[in-house]
Design a protein around this motif. Structure first.
Motif, PDB file in Angstrom:
ATOM      1  N   ALA A   1       0.845  -1.193   0.000  1.00 36.03           N
ATOM      2  CA  ALA A   1       0.000   0.000   0.000  1.00 36.03           C
ATOM      3  C   ALA A   1       0.883   1.246   0.000  1.00 36.03           C
ATOM      4  CB  ALA A   1      -0.914  -0.001   1.218  1.00 36.03           C
ATOM      5  N   PRO A   2       0.553   2.272  -0.776  1.00 40.19           N
ATOM      6  CA  PRO A   2       1.359   3.488  -0.803  1.00 40.19           C
ATOM      7  C   PRO A   2       1.233   4.270   0.504  1.00 40.19           C
ATOM      8  CG  PRO A   2      -0.619   3.778  -2.096  1.00 40.19           C
ATOM      9  CD  PRO A   2      -0.601   2.332  -1.700  1.00 40.19           C
ATOM     10  N   PRO A   3       2.162   5.157   0.784  1.00 44.77           N
ATOM     11  CA  PRO A   3       2.110   5.905   2.057  1.00 44.77           C
ATOM     12  C   PRO A   3       0.879   6.779   2.200  1.00 44.77           C
ATOM     13  CG  PRO A   3       3.846   6.745   0.602  1.00 44.77           C
ATOM     14  CD  PRO A   3       3.374   5.471   0.002  1.00 44.77           C
ATOM     15  N   ARG A   4       0.242   7.214   1.110  1.00 48.23           N
ATOM     16  CA  ARG A   4      -0.951   8.045   1.227  1.00 48.23           C
ATOM     17  C   ARG A   4      -2.113   7.296   1.866  1.00 48.23           C
ATOM     18  NH1 ARG A   4      -3.936   6.263  -3.239  1.00 48.23           N
ATOM     19  NH2 ARG A   4      -2.638   5.357  -4.902  1.00 48.23           N
ATOM     20  N   MET A   5      -2.026   5.952   1.916  1.00 51.80           N
ATOM     21  CA  MET A   5      -3.069   5.166   2.555  1.00 51.80           C
ATOM     22  C   MET A   5      -2.817   4.946   4.040  1.00 51.80           C
ATOM     23  SD  MET A   5      -3.969   2.236  -0.290  1.00 51.80           S
ATOM     24  CE  MET A   5      -4.560   2.668  -1.929  1.00 51.80           C
ATOM     25  N   LEU A   6      -1.625   5.255   4.520  1.00 46.28           N
ATOM     26  CA  LEU A   6      -1.307   5.090   5.936  1.00 46.28           C
ATOM     27  C   LEU A   6      -1.723   6.354   6.681  1.00 46.28           C
ATOM     28  CD1 LEU A   6       2.204   3.362   5.737  1.00 46.28           C
ATOM     29  CD2 LEU A   6      -0.061   2.297   5.924  1.00 46.28           C
ATOM     30  N   THR A   7      -3.005   6.485   6.888  1.00 48.99           N
ATOM     31  CA  THR A   7      -3.521   7.713   7.508  1.00 48.99           C
ATOM     32  C   THR A   7      -3.054   7.876   8.951  1.00 48.99           C
ATOM     33  OG1 THR A   7      -5.537   6.494   8.084  1.00 48.99           O
ATOM     34  CG2 THR A   7      -5.542   7.742   6.020  1.00 48.99           C
ATOM     35  N   ASP A   8      -2.720   6.775   9.638  1.00 48.33           N
ATOM     36  CA  ASP A   8      -2.286   6.886  11.019  1.00 48.33           C
ATOM     37  C   ASP A   8      -0.906   7.526  11.138  1.00 48.33           C
ATOM     38  OD1 ASP A   8      -1.216   4.696   9.713  1.00 48.33           O
ATOM     39  OD2 ASP A   8      -0.967   3.522  11.544  1.00 48.33           O
ATOM     40  N   THR A   9      -0.165   7.612  10.025  1.00 46.54           N
ATOM     41  CA  THR A   9       1.144   8.270  10.045  1.00 46.54           C
ATOM     42  C   THR A   9       1.039   9.764   9.781  1.00 46.54           C
ATOM     43  OG1 THR A   9       1.500   7.862   7.684  1.00 46.54           O
ATOM     44  CG2 THR A   9       2.223   6.143   9.222  1.00 46.54           C
ATOM     45  N   GLY A  10      -0.124  10.228   9.371  1.00 48.44           N
ATOM     46  CA  GLY A  10      -0.301  11.632   9.044  1.00 48.44           C
ATOM     47  C   GLY A  10      -0.174  11.945   7.572  1.00 48.44           C
ATOM     48  N   MET A  11       0.138  10.937   6.743  1.00 49.18           N
ATOM     49  CA  MET A  11       0.260  11.153   5.311  1.00 49.18           C
ATOM     50  C   MET A  11      -1.108  11.412   4.690  1.00 49.18           C
ATOM     51  SD  MET A  11       3.464  11.031   4.356  1.00 49.18           S
ATOM     52  CE  MET A  11       3.289  10.812   2.594  1.00 49.18           C
ATOM     53  N   LEU A  12      -1.123  12.271   3.657  1.00 51.03           N
ATOM     54  CA  LEU A  12      -2.362  12.647   2.975  1.00 51.03           C
ATOM     55  C   LEU A  12      -2.279  12.256   1.497  1.00 51.03           C
ATOM     56  CD1 LEU A  12      -2.828  16.240   4.451  1.00 51.03           C
ATOM     57  CD2 LEU A  12      -3.936  14.120   5.235  1.00 51.03           C
ATOM     58  N   ASP A  13      -3.441  12.051   0.910  1.00 51.66           N
ATOM     59  CA  ASP A  13      -3.542  11.810  -0.523  1.00 51.66           C
ATOM     60  C   ASP A  13      -3.731  13.169  -1.197  1.00 51.66           C
ATOM     61  OD1 ASP A  13      -4.024  11.046  -3.100  1.00 51.66           O
ATOM     62  OD2 ASP A  13      -5.493   9.492  -2.593  1.00 51.66           O
ATOM     63  N   LEU A  14      -2.635  13.790  -1.606  1.00 50.06           N
ATOM     64  CA  LEU A  14      -2.708  15.147  -2.163  1.00 50.06           C
ATOM     65  C   LEU A  14      -3.435  15.176  -3.495  1.00 50.06           C
ATOM     66  CD1 LEU A  14       0.834  16.591  -1.323  1.00 50.06           C
ATOM     67  CD2 LEU A  14      -1.259  16.572   0.046  1.00 50.06           C
ATOM     68  N   GLY A  15      -3.408  14.083  -4.241  1.00 49.38           N
ATOM     69  CA  GLY A  15      -4.129  14.051  -5.508  1.00 49.38           C
ATOM     70  C   GLY A  15      -5.626  14.193  -5.307  1.00 49.38           C
TER      71      GLY A  15
END
Length: 305
Positions: A132-146
């Protein structure tokens, strides 16, 4: 006597171009089908994502989140990064291949084969290591900028049937960008050709900052690419480059000796300077009154006038 080969007809050139286009299209279709077939295993993909995230922290690699937060300081730059991710990857690769096909055919074949090896190896990794890409790891704070700022390349993972979003490793965005840079640097001679390296560098920053790939995805792509280049090294076009006609200095033969055909062997060509030097020695000897030495035959007997 040398015979000039007539140039290829327009029809044959178009047929060759369409054949190459069809080959690339078939390879791409096989990759897309295989990538979609490799989808699923969502739980395994998220488990692998957490392992990759923890491994990067253990390796003290720069955090994807810190880079994304810096990009978020300029919203216009976020849109530029999203557009670069969405619109540059395939068009840039296609434009590079077309240019190589038209102006550097040998480099085109070599680059096409390297891309095929890299993409095939990436497909095997997608099957064996869903991620899974990092944009799916919401618990890390990463966002799906697209999806937040647009343009978005992917839809919701639950409903997206056109792509496998759990195939982050390796990053073909980075891998293909490196192939483009290497191809254009090796196939051109301009002083500024080193600037093509900016394309993979920008691509790396874009895919990480937008949350689509990890740093290790890019490292894995480069590692596979190195293997592809090693396998294709014996076919590198520089080793098969033909000598330019202008770079060969034609020897001045004696007028009484028949001209040497352009299709003579290398051994016959090597004997030409010796024949010339003997002819010159004959003239010097004749001028001094001495008997001329016998000539060394070149390849064809002298023609009678």
């Amino acid at each position: 006597m040398s015979v000039d080969v007539p140039p290829a007809t327009t029809r044959s050139r178009w047929f060759s171009a369409l054949r190459e286009l069809g080959l690339v299209a078939v390879l791409f279709l096989i990759y897309k089908i295989g990538r979609i077939a490799a989808t699923g295993h969502v739980g395994e993909a998220f488990d692998n994502a957490r392992k990759v995230w923890d491994l990067e922290r253990w390796l003290h690699l720069p955090g994807e989140l810190s880079l994304q937060n810096r990009l978020m300081s300029w919203h216009w730059l976020v849109e530029v990064a999203n557009c670069y991710y969405a619109y540059v990857h395939f068009p840039a690769t296609a434009a590079c291949l077309i240019w190589l096909y038209v102006y550097r055919p040998a480099h085109y074949r070599w680059t096409r084969n390297v891309l095929a090896l890299l993409t095939g190896a990436a497909l095997l990794v997608h099957f064996g290591f869903p991620l899974a890409p990092p944009r799916m790891l919401t618990d890390t704070g990463m966002l799906d900028l697209g999806r937040l700022f647009g343009p978005a390349v992917y839809g919701a993972p639950e409903t997206d049937q056109l792509s496998n979003q759990y195939a982050a490793m390796p990053s073909l965005h980075v891998g293909w960008a490196v192939v483009i840079a290497v191809a254009l640097i090796t196939a051109t001679s301009a002083r500024w050709r080193g600037l093509w390296l900016l394309h993979p560098v920008i691509t790396l920053l874009v895919v990480v900052a937008t949350g689509n790939h990890y740093w290790l995805d890019a490292i894995a792509a480069v590692a596979l690419l190195v293997v592809a280049y090693v396998l294709m090294r014996p076919f590198y076009p520089a080793g098969q480059a033909a000598v330019e006609p202008s770079s060969v200095v034609a020897p001045v033969l004696d007028p009484s000796v028949a001209p040497v055909s352009s299709t003579t062997s290398a051994a016959s060509a090597a004997s030409v300077p010796a024949a010339v030097s003997v002819s010159a020695a004959d003239e010097v000897a004749a001028a001094g009154g001495g008997a001329p030495r016998p000539r060394v035959p070149v390849e064809a007997p002298a023609l009678r006038r």
